[in-house]
Write a protein that holds these residues in place. Structure first.
Motif, PDB file in Angstrom:
ATOM      1  N   ASP A  86       0.846  -1.190   0.000  1.00 28.24           N
ATOM      2  CA  ASP A  86       0.000   0.000   0.000  1.00 28.24           C
ATOM      3  C   ASP A  86       0.889   1.251   0.000  1.00 28.24           C
ATOM      4  O   ASP A  86       1.987   1.240   0.573  1.00 28.24           O
ATOM      5  N   GLU A 244     -14.337  -1.568   1.442  1.00 21.18           N
ATOM      6  CA  GLU A 244     -14.666  -1.216   0.053  1.00 21.18           C
ATOM      7  C   GLU A 244     -15.684  -2.171  -0.572  1.00 21.18           C
ATOM      8  O   GLU A 244     -16.637  -1.751  -1.226  1.00 21.18           O
ATOM      9  N   GLY A 299      -3.365   3.713  -3.703  1.00 26.23           N
ATOM     10  CA  GLY A 299      -2.570   3.053  -4.730  1.00 26.23           C
ATOM     11  C   GLY A 299      -1.646   1.989  -4.167  1.00 26.23           C
ATOM     12  O   GLY A 299      -1.376   1.963  -2.968  1.00 26.23           O
ATOM     13  N   ARG A 369      -1.917  10.815   2.820  1.00 21.04           N
ATOM     14  CA  ARG A 369      -1.997  10.574   4.258  1.00 21.04           C
ATOM     15  C   ARG A 369      -0.618  10.884   4.860  1.00 21.04           C
ATOM     16  O   ARG A 369       0.380  10.787   4.146  1.00 21.04           O
TER      17      ARG A 369
HETATM   18  C1  GLC Z   1      -7.224   1.310  -1.300  1.00 20.63           C
HETATM   19  C2  GLC Z   1      -6.089   2.303  -1.494  1.00 20.63           C
HETATM   20  C3  GLC Z   1      -5.102   2.185  -0.367  1.00 20.63           C
HETATM   21  C4  GLC Z   1      -5.813   2.363   0.958  1.00 20.63           C
HETATM   22  C5  GLC Z   1      -6.921   1.342   1.097  1.00 20.63           C
HETATM   23  C6  GLC Z   1      -7.716   1.595   2.369  1.00 20.63           C
HETATM   24  O1  GLC Z   1      -6.782   0.021  -1.473  1.00 20.63           O
HETATM   25  O2  GLC Z   1      -5.457   2.102  -2.732  1.00 20.63           O
HETATM   26  O3  GLC Z   1      -4.073   3.134  -0.508  1.00 20.63           O
HETATM   27  O4  GLC Z   1      -4.931   2.281   2.044  1.00 20.63           O
HETATM   28  O5  GLC Z   1      -7.776   1.411   0.006  1.00 20.63           O
HETATM   29  O6  GLC Z   1      -8.758   0.718   2.495  1.00 20.63           O
END
Ligand code: GLC
Length: 419
Positions: A86, A244, A299, A369
């Motif tokens: 990440d 997500e 990303g 961040r």
């Molecule tokens: C996505 C983003 C990543 C983030 C993550 C949080 O994968 O690309 O940077 O930390 O979501 O859930």
């Protein structure tokens, strides 16, 4: 001799080792089409090199993945050769990653310089950029049209429109309709949302680029107070368990008006099995009354574990997967955002992902961040943030008290005048 060794010896005798055909294990995520795309691209590497790839499926929360890797690194495990990293991790896991500079052979100059800088710690290039990302607002075009609502520019406009459309659709016969979905579970995804709420309301980035803790302010408190009105009104009560994929599944099933997510749901929502195919739009996230839109920068990168027994081969796979050719393929197949500026001018890429224009706009509002400045303490910083946001969303604490406590927690994490 065990059967496995016997079989390996036999293969060696028969095929002369197929020029040392080997197997590499890659951990390549499990969100959206991650595994599917990994399989497709791996087949190409196998076809070109004769080497096999084993896919190690990881948990889909970035926070759980980090915990798993830290366990493996702690044990110096050689189980995973190549891993997805990440964008906020390089400072946290720097001791466990191989310096890729000798393998990159200058190709790093073709990527976005900011991502290369992010992935370079102490002069070592610890990870190659694979795709970039930013927080986006997905919306139902058809529903906004039906209720004569514009795409909301502010969080209060989003709150009102989500409520109106949700209530209208429930009355019209869909009791499952939700107004707004986001990542509300206590993990890294919630930190991204909270940063967006706060920074887009003029409340700063929690910790600023110089390392100063800035979160204890009225704008930050108000942003959290507004978000705290969402669970159980425009968002489901159990949004506190959503990452997500939980959000995407409901949205893709046609049961939400708005969703905050990364770019990957776009392509999946256009597939034949999606109930919202052709019905969605993407925009920059709303902002507070005294702020402007902010997208958390996301990303993923690919890196080689220091404990891999095949570092050169693993690095070869990383260079192959992060090459311009493979990033283009990834963009065409699943709409992920390349890390080569040149690919944003590629007509084929632009045609396959027409939403890239909105995404480029989101990049102009992107905020990182505070992972570079807080380095190996970033995970503790983020966990203090997501726990604070989580308590506020659950109604256990009001914004003003929450940001005051968060400041105290961050001072404890920092332990001293500097990070
Ligand atoms: C996505 C983003 C990543 C983030 C993550 C949080 O994968 O690309 O940077 O930390 O979501 O859930």
């Amino acid at each position: 001799m065990t059967f496995k060794r016997y079989a390996a010896a036999l293969a060696l005798a028969l095929f002369g080792g197929a020029a040392g055909a080997a197997e590499i294990t890659i951990a390549c995520g499990s969100v959206g089409a991650d595994v599917e795309i990994c399989r497709t691209l791996m087949k190409e590497w196998t076809a070109r090199t004769g080497n096999q790839v084993r896919i190690f499926v990881t948990p889909n929360s970035s926070t759980d993945q980090l915990a798993l890797y830290r366990q493996q690194f702690g044990a110096k495990s050689d189980e995973v050769d190549v891993l997805m990293v990440d964008v906020v991790w390089p400072g946290i896991i720097k001791e466990h990653l191989l310096d890729l500079t000798p393998y990159a052979k200058g190709v790093q100059k073709e990527h976005f310089p900011a991502i290369i800088a992010n992935n370079t710690v102490g002069g070592k290039l610890l990870a190659m950029p694979w795709f970039t990302d930013a927080g986006l607002l997905f919306y139902r075009k058809d529903l906004l049209d039906k209720y004569h609502e514009p795409v909301p520019a502010t969080w209060s406009a989003l709150t009102a429109a989500a409520r109106k459309i949700q209530d209208g659709e429930r009355k019209a016969g869909n009791p499952d309709m939700q107004g707004y979905l986001y990542e509300g579970k206590a993990y890294e995804g919630l930190s991204c949302n909270a940063l967006e709420w706060i920074a887009s309301s003029g409340g700063g980035t929690i910790v600023d680029a110089s390392g100063k803790i800035t979160v204890n302010n009225a704008a930050a408190a108000q942003a959290l107070d507004l978000a705290a009105t969402w669970p159980g009104t425009i968002a489901p009560k159990n949004v506190s368990s959503f990452a997500e994929e939980e959000a995407r599944n409901i949205f893709q099933n046609g049961n939400a008006v708005f969703m905050r997510n990364w770019s990957y749901p776009w392509t999946l929502a256009q597939r034949a099995d999606s109930k919202v195919k052709g019905k969605i739009g993407v925009a920059v996230l709303p902002h507070g009354a005294n702020g402007k839109s902010v997208a958390a920068l996301g990303g993923w990168q690919l890196a080689v574990s220091k404990y891999s027994r095949q570092p050169a081969l693993a690095a070869d796979l990383v260079m192959f997967l992060t090459s311009k050719e493979m990033q283009k393929k990834r963009a065409l197949l699943v709409g992920s955002l390349p890390t080569y500026p040149a690919l944003y001018r590629d007509p084929e890429v632009l045609k396959a992902a027409p939403y890239f224009a909105s995404v480029v706009e989101a990049f102009n509002t992107a905020v990182a961040r505070p992972s570079t400045v807080t380095a190996d303490k970033y995970n503790a910083v983020s966990s203090a943030l997501w726990n604070t946001a989580s308590a506020t969303l659950a109604g256990r604490v009001k914004g003003a008290a929450a940001v005051q406590q968060l400041e105290k927690d961050l001072i404890k994490v920092r332990r001293g005048p500097r990070w």
